[in-house]
Design an enzyme around this catalytic site. Structure first.
Site, PDB file in Angstrom:
ATOM      1  CG  LEU A  59      -1.927  -1.085   1.414  1.00 32.54           C
ATOM      2  CD1 LEU A  59      -2.661  -0.910   2.739  1.00 32.54           C
ATOM      3  CD2 LEU A  59      -2.910  -1.131   0.261  1.00 32.54           C
ATOM      4  CG  ASP A  60       0.423   4.363  -2.914  1.00 29.64           C
ATOM      5  OD1 ASP A  60       1.175   3.501  -3.400  1.00 29.64           O
ATOM      6  OD2 ASP A  60      -0.390   5.027  -3.581  1.00 29.64           O
ATOM      7  CG  MET A  61       4.260   6.646   3.798  1.00 29.95           C
ATOM      8  SD  MET A  61       5.811   7.580   3.687  1.00 29.95           S
ATOM      9  CE  MET A  61       5.988   8.156   5.379  1.00 29.95           C
TER      10      MET A  61
END
Length: 221
Positions: A59-61
């Site tokens: 998942l993106d940060m």
């Protein structure tokens, strides 16, 4: 084993000999980044309790929500193949600028090829030379923020899994995700202190037992 273990700020919703399901907070990397200041991440925190835990997807940060990890390299390969064959179902909830078609509509699909925007990494962009990329969307509700500005709560299902796919696709159709520091205009960025994107559902067949598993994490916005 079903669990609600808090491992250094991450809630573990499920843990057994094959896999883990974590609920990652926004602002935390999925895997270590470059530099000493980017070593704290979801995978490192999980490995403090499960040393054989390995990442399967990311998942993106800036994105919160459900993150799947494998126990050991063999299970990592098995689960990675499940993702590649699209037998793992993922759904997200997002708040986007403006009003899409009414909630009664069945929704739609965004089919726009994506590729890396090399001069502006890590940004991605729509390009006819890019990889095929598809996102299904469904309107959950039309809303307004505290200032009366229209926004839409969407359920999103990425059919493909390109980097930043949901963020780029929604920006491309004129409805950027609120709080998106990479793809939204300045006003849309400023409307929320964080990216309004949450991995809310994860479903798969357990690779060892054959059991149908489903997890849900309500969005914190």
């Amino acid at each position: 084993m079903k669990a609600n273990i808090d491992t250094q700020g991450i809630v573990c919703l499920h843990a057994d000999d094959a896999l883990l399901v974590l609920d990652k907070p926004a602002g935390l990397l999925s895997v270590p980044g470059r530099g000493a200041d980017k070593q704290d991440c979801a995978s490192t925190r999980a490995q403090a309790l499960w040393p054989d835990a390995l990442i399967v997807h990311r998942l993106d940060m800036a994105t919160s929500g459900l993150l799947l990890m494998a126990r050991g390299t063999g299970m990592q390969r098995t689960l990675s193949m499940a993702f590649e064959s699209r037998s793992v179902r993922k759904r997200y909830v997002a708040l986007v600028a403006g009003h899409l078609p009414p909630p009664a509509a069945e929704g739609g699909e965004i089919d726009l090829p994506l590729m890396s925007d090399w001069p502006n990494r890590p940004r991605q962009r729509v390009d006819a030379r890019g990889k095929p990329s598809r996102t299904r969307w469904r309107v959950l509700a039309h809303e307004h923020d505290a200032q009366g500005r229209p926004q839409t709560r969407l359920e999103l299902e990425p059919v493909t899994g390109r980097t930043h796919q949901l963020r780029v696709h929604l920006q491309a159709i004129g409805h950027p995700i609120l709080g998106d520091a990479l793809y939204a205009d300045a006003d849309t960025q400023a409307r929320c202190p964080r990216l309004q994107l949450h991995a809310s559902e994860l479903a798969l067949t357990h690779p060892a037992t054959g059991e149908a598993l489903h997890w849900h994490s309500p969005p914190p916005f």
